[in-house]
Design a protein around this motif. Sequence first.
Motif, mmCIF file in Angstrom:
data_model
loop_
_atom_site.group_PDB
_atom_site.id
_atom_site.type_symbol
_atom_site.label_atom_id
_atom_site.label_comp_id
_atom_site.label_asym_id
_atom_site.label_seq_id
_atom_site.Cartn_x
_atom_site.Cartn_y
_atom_site.Cartn_z
ATOM 1 N N HIS A 471 0.852 -1.193 0.000
ATOM 2 C CA HIS A 471 0.000 0.000 0.000
ATOM 3 C C HIS A 471 0.888 1.244 0.000
ATOM 4 C CE1 HIS A 471 -3.663 2.187 1.973
ATOM 5 N NE2 HIS A 471 -3.190 2.806 0.916
ATOM 6 N N LEU A 472 0.979 1.903 -1.181
ATOM 7 C CA LEU A 472 1.796 3.119 -1.299
ATOM 8 C C LEU A 472 0.945 4.364 -1.437
ATOM 9 C CD1 LEU A 472 4.522 1.949 -3.864
ATOM 10 C CD2 LEU A 472 4.466 1.626 -1.401
ATOM 11 N N VAL A 488 14.789 -0.764 -12.247
ATOM 12 C CA VAL A 488 13.739 -1.777 -12.137
ATOM 13 C C VAL A 488 12.762 -1.328 -11.060
ATOM 14 C CG1 VAL A 488 13.224 -4.174 -11.568
ATOM 15 C CG2 VAL A 488 15.294 -3.626 -12.852
ATOM 16 N N LEU A 489 11.493 -1.141 -11.461
ATOM 17 C CA LEU A 489 10.487 -0.638 -10.527
ATOM 18 C C LEU A 489 9.162 -1.353 -10.757
ATOM 19 C CD1 LEU A 489 9.495 1.407 -8.382
ATOM 20 C CD2 LEU A 489 8.990 2.981 -10.270
ATOM 21 N N ASP A 490 8.618 -1.945 -9.699
ATOM 22 C CA ASP A 490 7.296 -2.557 -9.731
ATOM 23 C C ASP A 490 6.490 -2.017 -8.556
ATOM 24 O OD1 ASP A 490 5.010 -4.100 -9.777
ATOM 25 O OD2 ASP A 490 6.045 -5.984 -10.144
ATOM 26 N N ILE A 491 5.547 -1.142 -8.858
ATOM 27 C CA ILE A 491 4.626 -0.624 -7.847
ATOM 28 C C ILE A 491 3.191 -0.898 -8.314
ATOM 29 C CG2 ILE A 491 6.127 1.097 -6.789
ATOM 30 C CD1 ILE A 491 4.941 3.188 -8.628
ATOM 31 N N SER A 492 3.006 -2.071 -8.897
ATOM 32 C CA SER A 492 1.679 -2.466 -9.361
ATOM 33 C C SER A 492 0.784 -2.816 -8.187
ATOM 34 C CB SER A 492 1.794 -3.660 -10.319
ATOM 35 O OG SER A 492 2.407 -4.764 -9.679
ATOM 36 N N ASN A 493 -0.522 -2.609 -8.386
ATOM 37 C CA ASN A 493 -1.520 -2.937 -7.365
ATOM 38 C C ASN A 493 -1.159 -2.315 -6.018
ATOM 39 O OD1 ASN A 493 -3.861 -4.155 -6.371
ATOM 40 N ND2 ASN A 493 -2.772 -6.019 -5.763
ATOM 41 N N ALA A 494 -0.794 -1.051 -6.047
ATOM 42 C CA ALA A 494 -0.299 -0.362 -4.845
ATOM 43 C C ALA A 494 -1.280 0.694 -4.349
ATOM 44 C CB ALA A 494 1.050 0.277 -5.139
ATOM 45 N N ARG A 495 -2.525 0.652 -4.827
ATOM 46 C CA ARG A 495 -3.594 1.556 -4.379
ATOM 47 C C ARG A 495 -3.255 3.019 -4.653
ATOM 48 N NH1 ARG A 495 -5.388 -1.041 1.493
ATOM 49 N NH2 ARG A 495 -5.055 -3.223 0.914
ATOM 50 N N ILE A 496 -2.613 3.264 -5.754
ATOM 51 C CA ILE A 496 -2.296 4.638 -6.147
ATOM 52 C C ILE A 496 -3.453 5.183 -6.969
ATOM 53 C CG2 ILE A 496 -0.711 6.107 -7.449
ATOM 54 C CD1 ILE A 496 1.466 4.025 -6.873
ATOM 55 N N PHE A 509 11.469 5.894 -20.075
ATOM 56 C CA PHE A 509 12.259 5.200 -21.081
ATOM 57 C C PHE A 509 13.656 4.846 -20.577
ATOM 58 C CE2 PHE A 509 9.166 7.499 -23.745
ATOM 59 C CZ PHE A 509 8.613 6.408 -24.393
ATOM 60 N N GLN A 510 13.980 5.253 -19.363
ATOM 61 C CA GLN A 510 15.280 4.913 -18.792
ATOM 62 C C GLN A 510 15.205 3.664 -17.909
ATOM 63 O OE1 GLN A 510 17.370 8.456 -17.224
ATOM 64 N NE2 GLN A 510 15.696 9.630 -18.091
ATOM 65 N N TYR A 511 13.994 3.106 -17.763
ATOM 66 C CA TYR A 511 13.842 1.898 -16.948
ATOM 67 C C TYR A 511 14.105 0.653 -17.779
ATOM 68 C CZ TYR A 511 11.850 4.402 -12.994
ATOM 69 O OH TYR A 511 11.672 5.230 -11.918
ATOM 70 N N GLU A 512 14.674 -0.323 -17.126
ATOM 71 C CA GLU A 512 14.817 -1.636 -17.743
ATOM 72 C C GLU A 512 13.556 -2.461 -17.522
ATOM 73 O OE1 GLU A 512 18.074 -5.293 -17.802
ATOM 74 O OE2 GLU A 512 18.474 -3.437 -16.734
ATOM 75 N N TYR A 513 12.869 -2.209 -16.428
ATOM 76 C CA TYR A 513 11.607 -2.863 -16.139
ATOM 77 C C TYR A 513 10.767 -1.885 -15.340
ATOM 78 C CZ TYR A 513 8.205 -6.199 -14.259
ATOM 79 O OH TYR A 513 7.044 -6.845 -13.920
ATOM 80 N N LEU A 514 9.571 -1.595 -15.845
ATOM 81 C CA LEU A 514 8.669 -0.667 -15.154
ATOM 82 C C LEU A 514 7.264 -1.244 -15.179
ATOM 83 C CD1 LEU A 514 7.920 2.030 -13.820
ATOM 84 C CD2 LEU A 514 7.664 2.997 -16.122
ATOM 85 N N ASN A 515 6.687 -1.452 -14.000
ATOM 86 C CA ASN A 515 5.341 -1.984 -13.875
ATOM 87 C C ASN A 515 4.563 -1.135 -12.886
ATOM 88 O OD1 ASN A 515 2.993 -3.472 -13.621
ATOM 89 N ND2 ASN A 515 4.027 -5.435 -13.395
ATOM 90 N N ILE A 516 3.606 -0.353 -13.397
ATOM 91 C CA ILE A 516 2.732 0.449 -12.533
ATOM 92 C C ILE A 516 1.279 0.043 -12.769
ATOM 93 C CG2 ILE A 516 4.310 2.404 -12.378
ATOM 94 C CD1 ILE A 516 2.620 3.838 -14.453
ATOM 95 N N SER A 517 1.071 -1.204 -13.197
ATOM 96 C CA SER A 517 -0.265 -1.677 -13.564
ATOM 97 C C SER A 517 -1.153 -1.859 -12.343
ATOM 98 C CB SER A 517 -0.149 -2.999 -14.324
ATOM 99 O OG SER A 517 0.367 -4.016 -13.482
ATOM 100 N N SER A 518 -2.458 -2.015 -12.617
ATOM 101 C CA SER A 518 -3.460 -2.355 -11.590
ATOM 102 C C SER A 518 -3.498 -1.350 -10.458
ATOM 103 C CB SER A 518 -3.195 -3.776 -11.045
ATOM 104 O OG SER A 518 -3.224 -4.720 -12.085
ATOM 105 N N ASN A 519 -3.482 -0.083 -10.817
ATOM 106 C CA ASN A 519 -3.750 0.990 -9.880
ATOM 107 C C ASN A 519 -4.971 1.766 -10.375
ATOM 108 O OD1 ASN A 519 -1.532 1.151 -7.698
ATOM 109 N ND2 ASN A 519 -0.345 0.846 -9.572
ATOM 110 N N GLN A 520 -5.160 2.952 -9.864
ATOM 111 C CA GLN A 520 -6.230 3.820 -10.364
ATOM 112 C C GLN A 520 -5.625 5.114 -10.899
ATOM 113 O OE1 GLN A 520 -6.776 2.737 -6.776
ATOM 114 N NE2 GLN A 520 -7.347 0.834 -7.800
#
Length: 944
Positions: A471-472, A488-496, A509-520
């Motif tokens: 929960h972020l 590398v950043l995964d803050i998916s499903n973090a209630r944002i 575009f500087q990330y090798e892996y970026l996941n911010i899915s499943s938020n609002q």
Amino acid sequence: MSVSVALVFLELFAISSFCSGNSYVGCTDSEREALLKLKQDLKDPSNRLGSWVVDGDCCKWAEVVCSNLTGHVLQLSLRNPFRNDLRYATTEYEDYMRSMLSGNVNPSLVDLKHLTHLDLSGNDFQGIRIPKYLGSLKNLRYLNLSGAEFAGIIPHQLGNLSNLRCLDLSWSEYALQVHSFSWLSGLSLLEHLDLSQMNLNKASDCWVFGLRHLVIMDLSYNQFEGQIPNRLGNLTSLRHLDLSANKFNSTTAGWLSKFNHLEFLSLSSNGLQGTISSIGLENLTSIKTIDLSLNFELGGPIPTSFVRLCELTSIDVSDVKLSQDLSQVLDILSACGASALESLVLSSSQISGHLTSQLGQFKSLRTLSLDDNCISGPLPPALGDLSSLTRLDLSRNMLNGSIPLSLGKISHLEYLDLSNNKMNGTLSEIHFVNLTKLTWFSASGNSLILQVNPYWVPPFQLKTLLLMSCHLGPQFPSWLHSQKNLSVLDISNARISDTIPRWFWNSIFQYEYLNISSNQIYGEIPDFDPLPPHTPALRPILDLSNNSLSGSMIHFICNGENKSHSIYFQKVSKNNFSGDIPDCWMNWPNLHVLNLGNNNFSGSLPISMGTLSSLLSLNLRNNRLSGLIPESFKNFSNLEVLNLGDNEFVGKIPTWMGEGFTSLLILILRSNKFDGFLPIQLCRLTSLQILDVANNSLSGTMPGCVNNFSAMATIDSSHQSNAMSYFEVTAYDCEVLEDASIVMKGSMVEYNSILNLVRIIDVSKNNFSGEIPMELTYLRGLQSLNLSHNIFTGQIPENIGNLISIESLDFSTNQLSSKISQSMSSLSFLNHLNVSNNLLTGKIPSSTQLQSFDASCFVGNNLCGPPLPNCTENNARAPEDPNGNAEQDEDEVDWLLYVSIAVGFVVGFWCFIGPLLLNRGWRYKYCRFLDGCMDRFGCFVSKF
């Protein structure tokens, strides 16, 4: 003057020059010429040998070391300087590739007669043979050709190097071969031998056992099989022995007993069986490192005799079935070696129990990996006493409770993984106050709340941060702005529930892996600032799916040349993007996976999308796209997944799909406006696992060549992983999975983690006619077959029982006739069946499976028998009375029926009994028949 006298005179002259102050001699002309010839035959793209110039002093050249007394070249070190600590898709790896020397090794090398050290490792000689003339360099003491990409058989002339102390021929991708080890007998002084990753299975002898001076020996990755040779015990000087990654399955008792000086032993990644105690490690009192990992058939527990191993600094028994309580392990290892132990790796070893204050005894511990076990309970405050710890991995256990503040005391911690446990509570700034060296942090899959000041500036600079399902929110975490090294950043499903700040958009575009899915997350994608110069060329994986992003994607797709060109994975599905799909896909030449599904895109597909020649997966389902499939899609020669379902595409299914998409695994075209025949060319897609063309206007017969779908015909999936993935970024514990929504058992189901195991054909709700192809019954791996709502005629294939993996069958609403095949009763996995609304007749075959279905699965036919109400076999429906007297009083007595029954019984009884009473022979034969039946029945019963 003899040669020996001349050499003595030369040495005396050199010494006198040194004593008189003229110590520097400089290189000889002949050796300078030899080096220049060597350079001439080498390709040097990074100009590493730029200092090697005509008329120069070769003793001052890079990579060259000369004798100060004689000027002779003693060392030639052409090792790739970027060979160590490589990471793919990083600047370091590009430097490594660019710094490789290639070409040929000029024979002039033999003119360096005083050479004692030669290192060509980490270069790329592209499969040429190891030069035989290296055996002429009689003064060599060190020869390293590791990873230099030589090929072929190792020349036996190397056995002439009698002064050699170190020989490293390891890690050639071309798999160097040895047919005989006899040349090793000439290397009697050898102390260090590395033959790892070579093809030694054709070697008929093993002279290595005679090298009594060996201190270090590496025979890993050599395809050795069977029992570990007992003669290894002859090498009593060994301190370092690596036999990992072979196929050894057992050891001889006592083979380690003579290794009094052994400090390093790796038997990792073999097929060892039995128990750890049977290996005989307890007598290795000098041992410092033991690696038994990845021996899946090796069992435990760690024997109590390990209390003698007081020098032990590192032990790895991951993926070994210890089946032991953690406290027992810690008791054994702390008996006399608690202060020495620096690395304890028990990953995936069936460890249970709790983390207790016992851990506080291991003051020197730098690595503690207990991941993927059954450890439960809370984290103890004693963790904070491990002040030397740099790596802590407790992921994939059953730990619960909150994270103690003492964790923040481990000031040397660099890697921390607490993911996939059951922890809860709050993380605050205090937890991180002393973690100044932290670069890798994961707490994904817990119920943690990160509660920090909006203006908090962390004391660390992370490279990897994984906080999925923590929960972020609701605000976007502004403290990420301070993390300049984050890739590398995964803050998916973090209630944002917030918009994304402009500074973050400019960094994606500087990330090798970026996941911010499943938020609002909501708002539109802005235009981007230019990237800074010298931005590393990464392989970005971007997942923005399942949010509320809206507007156009033109800034994201058409944003210039130096941003999107390197992106490999883009997923923006399940948002509110609208408008046309931008026509700028020529900027994305490396794109492998594109998922724009479940948005509001409209219009036709842009022609430039056909330039995505590297594409493996294209998902555009559930938009409002229309028009024809562009012919430029022919360029998708590597495509594995094509999902165009739930749109408004028209026209015929192109024949070139079957001709060009030879790697296709999933083809979903359902719920569009396609018409015409199902192309027979699709039968060439032998790897196809899912074919879904339901709810279109397709017509004609179903091709009989469907038996060519060999991936649906196999039932052995043991060689396959469950998930269908394109990038396994294992260093970050992240995996990119393909997903697909499929109608299974009458309901739409979304598959991801087991998608690779699914086998489906769905052609329902079309206008297919003709008979069901008998060839469908060859698809023994098929799990769902839906032919409903078409105009199929004829009968259900007689061999339908061959579909032994089938779970769902739907033949409803067709014009199928005849009886249901008895073989259907053998479908033991069948749990969804619908044959309603056809012209089927006869009795439903008897089986536990078929009678368990609801009667609605069979209605609308002329069927009878359970689960339908009782009926005559010839007609499942009650016949209509032509006089209109269909209904009759249920209480009315049908006397004619009962009289007929009585007369029938009397006539039948005397027709059978009468002849037996009149004919004695017939009575005798009938009694014998009954006796035989009773005997057979008795044998049958006795078997149970």
